[in-house]
Design an enzyme around this catalytic site. Structure first.
Site, PDB file in Angstrom:
ATOM      1  N   GLU A 117     -56.697  94.080 104.042  1.00  0.00           N
ATOM      2  CA  GLU A 117     -55.790  93.277 103.205  1.00  0.00           C
ATOM      3  C   GLU A 117     -55.311  94.042 101.971  1.00  0.00           C
ATOM      4  O   GLU A 117     -54.281  93.705 101.394  1.00  0.00           O
ATOM      5  CB  GLU A 117     -56.481  91.985 102.754  1.00  0.00           C
ATOM      6  CG  GLU A 117     -56.695  91.002 103.893  1.00  0.00           C
ATOM      7  CD  GLU A 117     -57.414  89.729 103.440  1.00  0.00           C
ATOM      8  OE1 GLU A 117     -57.494  88.802 104.245  1.00  0.00           O
ATOM      9  OE2 GLU A 117     -57.911  89.663 102.291  1.00  0.00           O
ATOM     10  N   HIS A 139     -53.517  82.835 106.926  1.00  0.00           N
ATOM     11  CA  HIS A 139     -54.752  82.912 107.721  1.00  0.00           C
ATOM     12  C   HIS A 139     -54.707  81.873 108.823  1.00  0.00           C
ATOM     13  O   HIS A 139     -55.445  80.889 108.787  1.00  0.00           O
ATOM     14  CB  HIS A 139     -55.967  82.687 106.828  1.00  0.00           C
ATOM     15  CG  HIS A 139     -56.051  83.625 105.665  1.00  0.00           C
ATOM     16  ND1 HIS A 139     -55.257  83.505 104.546  1.00  0.00           N
ATOM     17  CD2 HIS A 139     -56.817  84.718 105.454  1.00  0.00           C
ATOM     18  CE1 HIS A 139     -55.549  84.477 103.695  1.00  0.00           C
ATOM     19  NE2 HIS A 139     -56.488  85.228 104.218  1.00  0.00           N
ATOM     20  N   HIS A 143     -64.498  93.558 102.601  1.00  0.00           N
ATOM     21  CA  HIS A 143     -65.194  92.478 103.295  1.00  0.00           C
ATOM     22  C   HIS A 143     -65.001  92.609 104.800  1.00  0.00           C
ATOM     23  O   HIS A 143     -63.987  93.105 105.266  1.00  0.00           O
ATOM     24  CB  HIS A 143     -64.796  91.087 102.805  1.00  0.00           C
ATOM     25  CG  HIS A 143     -63.356  90.653 102.984  1.00  0.00           C
ATOM     26  ND1 HIS A 143     -62.273  91.383 102.578  1.00  0.00           N
ATOM     27  CD2 HIS A 143     -62.838  89.502 103.507  1.00  0.00           C
ATOM     28  CE1 HIS A 143     -61.156  90.698 102.823  1.00  0.00           C
ATOM     29  NE2 HIS A 143     -61.460  89.569 103.409  1.00  0.00           N
ATOM     30  N   HIS A 168     -58.285  86.732  97.183  1.00  0.00           N
ATOM     31  CA  HIS A 168     -57.868  85.325  97.348  1.00  0.00           C
ATOM     32  C   HIS A 168     -58.856  84.524  98.196  1.00  0.00           C
ATOM     33  O   HIS A 168     -58.461  83.645  98.958  1.00  0.00           O
ATOM     34  CB  HIS A 168     -56.434  85.245  97.880  1.00  0.00           C
ATOM     35  CG  HIS A 168     -56.204  85.907  99.213  1.00  0.00           C
ATOM     36  ND1 HIS A 168     -55.032  86.536  99.539  1.00  0.00           N
ATOM     37  CD2 HIS A 168     -56.997  86.024 100.306  1.00  0.00           C
ATOM     38  CE1 HIS A 168     -55.115  86.996 100.778  1.00  0.00           C
ATOM     39  NE2 HIS A 168     -56.295  86.691 101.265  1.00  0.00           N
TER      40      HIS A 168
END
Lengths: 157, 280
Positions: free
Chosen positions: B240, B59, B193, B12
């Site tokens: 995540e 976030h 990431h 996302h």
């Protein structure tokens, strides 16, 4: 004493041995070039992150830009944290408990892209960092464990 | 009765939303990423899900450090796109399915998952980018959404095992909802990431693809991956991917692969995408 304390009911559902929290937390500190956002960091950096969060509001961004030091003085931050924020020293801010999703509000306020801001935490310029990403990113090879790297270098000596 | 008919996994990355909003989805940089979603956009048009249980993380948009819920479910009627510091995305409001959401919330609590209930919040790129990837740019989103927000920022985040079990409980909850609804579950975030520190920029295509493999078929190996492995192998934000396990757990003992896509890079991140259906 015959009282053996509160009665514990039958266990329900799947059970597994409890993780050892000390081993768990020690492992989180064993990754090269990485500050995992642990409870200890979250606690230490609380006001850094809440300050950053305040920059979600346009009027706060305007006040911050007009006089950064004065705006920071409104927050219960250490001089060290204020200095690191003014210098945009993001690795230092991670050490002080800053988290990148909160610090990204400061990136945006500065008009920096996420990738450019992230590159300032590495030993590369932004163009070098961008090229590394286009070429498949940084390999995990040799970047997995501080202890393993140490053991390997001692073996090599 | 309501039923979960399919599961979707997807990154996302906020930059994907920027690409959609600025009409850049077919340029040299974004073209190969979006091409991998063409199959899914067509498939979704045929599937016409009524509701999507959308697992994502906030976030620092709706939640700050004042309150950090591990698992939170949106039971509201409507959610607006969040202003993440550069103005809200110009995408439709997200319509909730309050009846189903409250039913799931109650069922989960009775099933030993102590959920946080959200009545009002804005939803950030974690939720709206997957909608754009799967549905493009409609005037209104074609399905109602039950947002399920997971803490994957402040450690300890929930274990893979717990996420998988939550998925299983969501499937039971949906199956006991009396209305006839076609429900999908989406797990979002990842893949590899790292957005912080000198190790930033880490990507691991080999590990990511092994993870995708582990979502297919009968294996439940992925539920036992410890946090430290995600951190070492996929970067600090690769964690995540535990949210994909909520999706996988909801699909039952066995899955069948419908579609799969992987691309490096998008900004700092590896893009992964998978479409699965429950198999007997």
């Amino acid at each position: 004493m015959t009282d053996s304390g509160p009665t514990i009911g039958p266990m329900t559902g799947a059970t597994k041995p409890s993780a050892n929290i000390h081993e768990y937390l020690a492992e989180l500190e064993d990754i090269p070039g990485t500050r995992v956002y642990t409870a200890a960091r979250a606690r230490r950096g609380y006001h850094i992150n809440q300050f950053a969060m305040s920059l979600m509001k346009a009027e706060n961004r305007d006040r911050f830009r007009a006089d950064q030091a004065a705006y920071l003085n409104e927050w219960p931050l250490s001089d060290e944290a204020k200095g690191a924020l003014l210098a945009r020293d993001y690795n230092h801010l991670l050490d002080l408990g800053g988290n990148v999703y909160f610090l990204s509000k400061l990136f945006s306020c500065d008009g920096l892209s996420f990738a450019e801001a992230v590159s300032t935490m590495t030993d590369m310029t932004f163009p070098e960092y961008r090229d590394m990403m286009l070429n498949g990113g940084r390999s995990p090879e040799g970047q997995r464990s501080i202890r393993a790297n140490l053991a390997a270098s001692e073996k090599g000596n | 009765m309501a039923r979960i008919t399919a599961g979707v996994g997807s990154s996302h990355v906020p930059l994907l939303g920027v690409a959609v909003d600025q009409g850049k989805t077919r340029d040299d940089y974004f073209g190969p990423i979006f091409a991998g979603y063409d199959w899914t956009r067509e498939w979704e048009q045929a599937e016409k899900p009524d509701v999507i249980v959308l697992v994502y993380n906030d976030h620092a948009s709706a939640f700050d450090m004042k309150i950090v819920p591990t698992f939170a479910i949106g039971c509201g009627e409507r959610y607006k796109p969040a202003d993440e510091g550069w103005g809200p995305r110009q995408v439709p409001d997200v319509e909730g399915h309050a009846d189903l959401a409250w039913h799931i919330a109650q069922s989960l609590i009775l099933d030993d998952f102590d959920m946080t209930i959200i009545n009002e919040m804005d939803v950030d790129h974690g939720l709206t980018v997957p909608l754009s990837m799967m549905f493009g740019t409609p005037d209104a989103w074609p399905a109602k959404i039950v947002p399920l927000a997971v803490n994957v920022v402040t450690y300890p985040v929930p274990s893979g095992n717990r996420c998988w079990a939550l998925g299983e409980a969501i499937a039971r909850a949906v199956a006991s909802f009396p209305e006839d609804l076609n429900v999908q579950i989406w797990g979002t975030g990842g893949m590899s990431h790292q957005l912080q520190g000198p190790r930033a920029g880490l990507l691991n295509a080999e590990w990511d693809n092994r993870f995708l493999d582990m979502l297919i078929g009968e294996t439940d190996a992925a539920r036992w991956i410890p946090h430290i492995e995600y951190l070492r192998e996929t970067g600090s934000e690769g964690i995540e991917m535990v949210m994909w396990l909520i999706m996988r757990g909801a699909l039952g003992a066995k899955t069948r692969l419908l579609h799969r896509h992987y691309h490096i890079p998008c900004s700092n991140t590896a893009i992964g995408h998978i479409v699965l259906e429950p198999a007997e």
